[in-house]
Design a protein around this motif. Sequence first.
Motif, mmCIF file in Angstrom:
data_model
loop_
_atom_site.group_PDB
_atom_site.id
_atom_site.type_symbol
_atom_site.label_atom_id
_atom_site.label_comp_id
_atom_site.label_asym_id
_atom_site.label_seq_id
_atom_site.Cartn_x
_atom_site.Cartn_y
_atom_site.Cartn_z
ATOM 1 N N SER A 154 -1.245 -3.355 -0.714
ATOM 2 C CA SER A 154 -1.956 -2.077 -0.636
ATOM 3 C C SER A 154 -2.077 -1.588 0.802
ATOM 4 O O SER A 154 -2.023 -0.383 1.067
ATOM 5 C CB SER A 154 -3.345 -2.204 -1.276
ATOM 6 N N LEU A 155 -2.237 -2.508 1.753
ATOM 7 C CA LEU A 155 -2.315 -2.101 3.156
ATOM 8 C C LEU A 155 -0.980 -1.564 3.657
ATOM 9 O O LEU A 155 -0.931 -0.614 4.448
ATOM 10 C CB LEU A 155 -2.762 -3.275 4.025
ATOM 11 N N LEU A 156 0.104 -2.152 3.205
ATOM 12 C CA LEU A 156 1.421 -1.666 3.604
ATOM 13 C C LEU A 156 1.698 -0.289 3.014
ATOM 14 O O LEU A 156 2.333 0.560 3.649
ATOM 15 C CB LEU A 156 2.502 -2.659 3.171
ATOM 16 N N LEU A 157 1.219 -0.046 1.806
ATOM 17 C CA LEU A 157 1.415 1.246 1.159
ATOM 18 C C LEU A 157 0.578 2.342 1.793
ATOM 19 O O LEU A 157 0.914 3.524 1.687
ATOM 20 C CB LEU A 157 1.097 1.139 -0.338
ATOM 21 N N GLY A 158 -0.511 1.977 2.443
ATOM 22 C CA GLY A 158 -1.367 2.969 3.085
ATOM 23 C C GLY A 158 -2.408 2.300 3.953
ATOM 24 O O GLY A 158 -3.093 1.380 3.514
ATOM 25 N N ASN A 159 -2.530 2.749 5.183
ATOM 26 C CA ASN A 159 -3.495 2.165 6.119
ATOM 27 C C ASN A 159 -4.884 2.723 5.818
ATOM 28 O O ASN A 159 -5.430 3.533 6.562
ATOM 29 C CB ASN A 159 -3.071 2.494 7.553
ATOM 30 N N TRP A 160 -5.473 2.257 4.690
ATOM 31 C CA TRP A 160 -6.694 2.861 4.166
ATOM 32 C C TRP A 160 -7.980 2.267 4.741
ATOM 33 O O TRP A 160 -9.069 2.790 4.496
ATOM 34 C CB TRP A 160 -6.723 2.734 2.638
ATOM 35 N N LEU A 161 -7.890 1.177 5.488
ATOM 36 C CA LEU A 161 -9.101 0.581 6.059
ATOM 37 C C LEU A 161 -9.707 1.519 7.110
ATOM 38 O O LEU A 161 -9.058 1.816 8.114
ATOM 39 C CB LEU A 161 -8.781 -0.755 6.724
ATOM 40 N N PRO A 162 -10.936 1.993 6.924
ATOM 41 C CA PRO A 162 -11.554 2.853 7.937
ATOM 42 C C PRO A 162 -11.949 2.014 9.163
ATOM 43 O O PRO A 162 -12.959 1.309 9.146
ATOM 44 C CB PRO A 162 -12.776 3.440 7.230
#
Length: 323
Positions: A154-162
């Motif tokens: 999921s992190l590779l698919l989108g850098n979603w960590l604020p």
Amino acid sequence: MSGPLISIIIPTYNHARFIGATLESLRRQSHSRWECAVVDDGSTDGTEKVVTAFSDPRIRYLPQPRRGVERLAETLNVGLRATTGKLVTMLGSDDLWPPDRLAVQIPTFVESEVVLSFGRGELIDEADRSLGVYPLPRFVRPVMNRPVGSVLGSLLLGNWLPQYTVLIRRTALESIGGYLQPPPLLAEDYPTHLELARRGEFRFVDRILGYYRMHSHQQTRQHKLEMTRRDVAFALAFFRCLRPEERRLAGVTDRQLERALARKIPNAYFEEGRRLLLQGDRREASRRFVTALHQGSAGTKAKALAGLACGMLRLDLERVAAA
């Protein structure tokens, strides 16, 4: 004072307008056992005067010659070496924290396997007015990265960590070499979080832990399109260097990742248009929105249409988006 010592690193460049409020939000923390290293990357606007006016001995001012966003990790690592707290976080010099930020996040590290904790964030404008809660993926609530490495996909698919809500265990951060920024990346959060996902578990706090300020002169927003292009190339290379077991845990194939990452470019055109609209350059903003409209997914097309409409009608896109 009780509880662990927390190290806060504030990288800054020409943020005299905002950094005073940032430091005040830090000083209002209910958990008072913290130290702060303000690493000034060659400011010329009076940032030094604002910072050094604080007599709080927990705040240290560390000036350096200009390095720029291409070497942001080096700047952060100056602060990392100058501090000793067991837990470490980066605070943007234009951002704010709620008073209980540290107090509610520290308990998430009671288990030694936890290397990173994060929470929800809220977007604010230059006058501290809310622009809405930062949207996190629906799957975030149960995120624990257990087994270690399972969050990589999921992190590779989108850098979603604020990033402005992230707190990191120092030993884990130092074990990967500190904050990471392999060339030619323009930010350090993506590679740092990915490497930490290979080292230990994550914890999510379902509360607002930071306020991210949106304004036209943010360094990251000024390079959004190029940053996204470089992040896409990096993510693919990172995935291809993972061990077979880590790829299996990631739950995504090379082809799936490549297709998903390609969709990030049109959204970056939208974000570029958003920044230009904030600066008042409606003509160039419209060009970016048109590109996003032609190339983007349904969601990106909808945002691009809203941007075009706001530009034509001279409406505030940030206020419209927050409504």
